[in-house]
Design an enzyme around this catalytic site. Structure first.
Site, PDB file in Angstrom:
ATOM      1  N   ASP A  67    -102.633  95.154 104.623  1.00  0.00           N
ATOM      2  CA  ASP A  67    -102.317  93.902 105.802  1.00  0.00           C
ATOM      3  C   ASP A  67    -101.381  94.624 106.491  1.00  0.00           C
ATOM      4  OD1 ASP A  67    -101.526  92.307 104.536  1.00  0.00           O
ATOM      5  OD2 ASP A  67    -103.570  91.165 104.980  1.00  0.00           O
ATOM      6  N   ASP A 136    -107.288  79.221 103.612  1.00  0.00           N
ATOM      7  CA  ASP A 136    -108.733  78.922 104.629  1.00  0.00           C
ATOM      8  C   ASP A 136    -109.926  80.001 103.750  1.00  0.00           C
ATOM      9  OD1 ASP A 136    -108.264  81.702 105.398  1.00  0.00           O
ATOM     10  OD2 ASP A 136    -108.477  80.924 107.360  1.00  0.00           O
ATOM     11  N   HIS A 138    -109.495  83.181 103.396  1.00  0.00           N
ATOM     12  CA  HIS A 138    -109.261  84.756 103.042  1.00  0.00           C
ATOM     13  C   HIS A 138    -109.008  85.494 102.351  1.00  0.00           C
ATOM     14  CE1 HIS A 138    -104.520  83.900 105.752  1.00  0.00           C
ATOM     15  NE2 HIS A 138    -105.090  84.543 104.180  1.00  0.00           N
ATOM     16  N   GLU A 143    -111.202  86.711 107.917  1.00  0.00           N
ATOM     17  CA  GLU A 143    -110.802  85.485 107.650  1.00  0.00           C
ATOM     18  C   GLU A 143    -112.062  84.591 107.727  1.00  0.00           C
ATOM     19  OE1 GLU A 143    -108.296  83.817 108.493  1.00  0.00           O
ATOM     20  OE2 GLU A 143    -106.331  84.356 109.806  1.00  0.00           O
TER      21      GLU A 143
HETATM   22  C1  F6R Z   1    -101.274  89.257 101.945  1.00  0.00           C
HETATM   23  C2  F6R Z   1    -102.223  88.666 102.464  1.00  0.00           C
HETATM   24  C3  F6R Z   1    -103.240  87.452 102.753  1.00  0.00           C
HETATM   25  C4  F6R Z   1    -101.893  86.033 101.407  1.00  0.00           C
HETATM   26  C5  F6R Z   1    -102.432  85.183 101.718  1.00  0.00           C
HETATM   27  C6  F6R Z   1    -101.879  83.854 101.059  1.00  0.00           C
HETATM   28  O1  F6R Z   1    -101.009  91.062 102.024  1.00  0.00           O
HETATM   29  O2  F6R Z   1    -103.434  89.997 102.302  1.00  0.00           O
HETATM   30  O3  F6R Z   1    -104.606  87.349 102.115  1.00  0.00           O
HETATM   31  O4  F6R Z   1    -102.449  86.731 100.490  1.00  0.00           O
HETATM   32  O5  F6R Z   1    -102.707  84.549 103.680  1.00  0.00           O
HETATM   33  O6  F6R Z   1    -100.407  84.185 100.918  1.00  0.00           O
HETATM   34  P1  F6R Z   1     -99.308  83.228  99.772  1.00  0.00           P
HETATM   35  O7  F6R Z   1     -99.616  84.426  98.420  1.00  0.00           O
HETATM   36  O8  F6R Z   1     -98.406  83.768 101.077  1.00  0.00           O
HETATM   37  O9  F6R Z   1     -99.915  82.047 100.160  1.00  0.00           O
END
Ligand code: F6R
Length: 263
Positions: A67, A136, A138, A143
């Site tokens: 992403d 959440d 994702h 989302e």
């Molecule tokens: C980032 C991504 C997000 C993160 C998620 C958790 O490329 O795809 O889904 O994996 O927001 O983020 P952290 O690891 O910072 O808690």
């Protein structure tokens, strides 16, 4: 799903790095799926250590990011393209141009999403995708409330995700972009293998919903219950709300014993 409860971030990093190292030993030109955020950083650190020890090479591999924020200026340190370059890609031996990401500066983000999806398909598909998980539920930036069958698309970030990610933007939610480009849940589902890493109590609800909840758009990661090669690596805190913890431990030990019987 293969649920593995480990006692430390280091153990999680080694287990995930083993999957990448073994894949690249068998298939040096593998297509790797890379995630950003904090959770996979210890995995990348372990892979960098192994690269420096000449235990793994990325020179023939290609990679796709999950992403990207829309609208951050090119070269912004918190763009995912820059983040992954800084924490991983610049420290190992990927060839120039081997690491791809969605174009967050495209004048037409929806067209850029379609083009990115086509590029992943044209590569032959991701062999091994690493994932983190949002509080959440994702994965990538899919989302809650989105389609479980989505391909790469534009996405409006939730308030929760922007609050969570404000730590990368001087703690200021107003600096966190509102939009992003993300691989869809179907895109991720097509990866041949996925490994999701989660550490800490703040991920416990999301991990419980992912592993033991109903498959639902409310908890996007739950779609991984349909994946036939998904490994979930969690520490004790992230596993704390799982009901079948004892079984997962027994199943993991049992699988290792069974693997030892293979030729
Ligand atoms: C980032 C991504 C997000 C993160 C998620 C958790 O490329 O795809 O889904 O994996 O927001 O983020 P952290 O690891 O910072 O808690």
């Amino acid at each position: 799903m293969n649920i593995v409860i480990l006692s430390s971030t280091e153990e999680i990093a080694k287990a995930a790095a083993d999957l990448y190292t073994n894949l690249l030993a068998d298939k040096p030109n593998a297509v790797l799926g890379l995630a950003t955020g904090s959770s996979p950083v210890p995995v990348y650190d372990e892979l960098i250590r192994r690269y420096e020890a000449e235990e793994v090479s990325f020179k023939d591999a290609t990679a796709f990011l999950l992403d990207e924020y829309v609208g951050l200026p090119k070269g912004h340190p918190e763009s995912y393209a820059e983040f992954i370059k800084r924490v991983f890609v610049s420290k190992v031996d990927f060839s120039d141009g081997a690491v791809n990401g969605p174009d967050g500066n495209a004048s037409n983000p929806k067209k850029a999403a379609d083009e990115y999806e086509e590029k992943i398909v044209a590569s032959g598909g991701v062999d091994l995708q690493i994932l983190g998980i949002g509080t959440d539920g994702h994965i990538a930036f899919n989302e809650p409330g989105g389609s479980l069958a989505s391909t790469t698309h534009t996405q409006v970030l939730t308030e929760q995700t922007r609050v969570d990610n404000a730590r990368f933007f001087d703690g200021d939610i107003n600096q966190v972009p509102r939009f992003c480009l993300t691989q869809g849940l179907a895109t991720i589902g097509r990866a041949k293998s996925v490994v999701l890493v989660a550490q800490g109590e703040q991920k416990a609800d999301a991990v419980a919903a992912l592993v033991e909840g109903g498959v639902s758009a409310l908890w996007p990661a739950s779609v991984l219950q349909f994946h036939n090669d998904a490994t979930i690596l969690v520490d004790e805190a992230a596993a704390s709300k799982l009901k079948l913890k004892d079984y997962y431990r027994a199943a993991y030990e049992g699988e290792q014993a069974l693997s030892a019987l293979e030729d």
